[in-house]
Design a protein around this motif. Structure first.
Motif, mmCIF file in Angstrom:
data_model
loop_
_atom_site.group_PDB
_atom_site.id
_atom_site.type_symbol
_atom_site.label_atom_id
_atom_site.label_comp_id
_atom_site.label_asym_id
_atom_site.label_seq_id
_atom_site.Cartn_x
_atom_site.Cartn_y
_atom_site.Cartn_z
ATOM 1 N N PRO A 163 0.789 -1.226 0.000
ATOM 2 C CA PRO A 163 0.000 0.000 0.000
ATOM 3 C C PRO A 163 0.828 1.287 0.000
ATOM 4 N N ARG A 164 2.099 1.191 0.330
ATOM 5 C CA ARG A 164 2.922 2.401 0.398
ATOM 6 C C ARG A 164 4.069 2.325 -0.606
ATOM 7 N N ILE A 165 4.446 3.468 -1.151
ATOM 8 C CA ILE A 165 5.573 3.536 -2.087
ATOM 9 C C ILE A 165 6.840 2.997 -1.432
ATOM 10 N N GLU A 166 7.017 3.286 -0.158
ATOM 11 C CA GLU A 166 8.210 2.814 0.559
ATOM 12 C C GLU A 166 8.293 1.289 0.529
ATOM 13 N N ASP A 167 7.149 0.611 0.665
ATOM 14 C CA ASP A 167 7.132 -0.853 0.623
ATOM 15 C C ASP A 167 7.518 -1.368 -0.758
#
Length: 72
Positions: A43-47
């Protein structure tokens, strides 16, 4: 007759843990004729960036739920 194919399922909100468990599962299997498919929701760009660094040959796609809604 029997089928010797197994599909382990592991659910976690932690992408790092999921990758670690997947690698552990690969360590106990017969890889000669193996094929591995993974479906992951990041769900997150960081992931996504962490996953890309860990699996540089992987491909990603974006599924936008707004595109599938019926807006008029």
């Amino acid at each position: 007759m029997s089928n010797d194919v197994a599909y382990p399922v592991f659910h976690t909100p932690d992408p790092t843990l999921a990758l670690r468990v997947a690698r552990q599962l690969l360590g106990v299997g017969d890889l000669e004729h193996a094929k591995v498919d993974v479906d992951v929701e990041l769900p997150r760009i960081e992931d996504v960036l962490v996953a890309l660094k860990a699996m540089p040959d992987a491909w990603f796609r974006k599924e936008d739920t707004d595109l599938h809604s019926s807006r008029q």
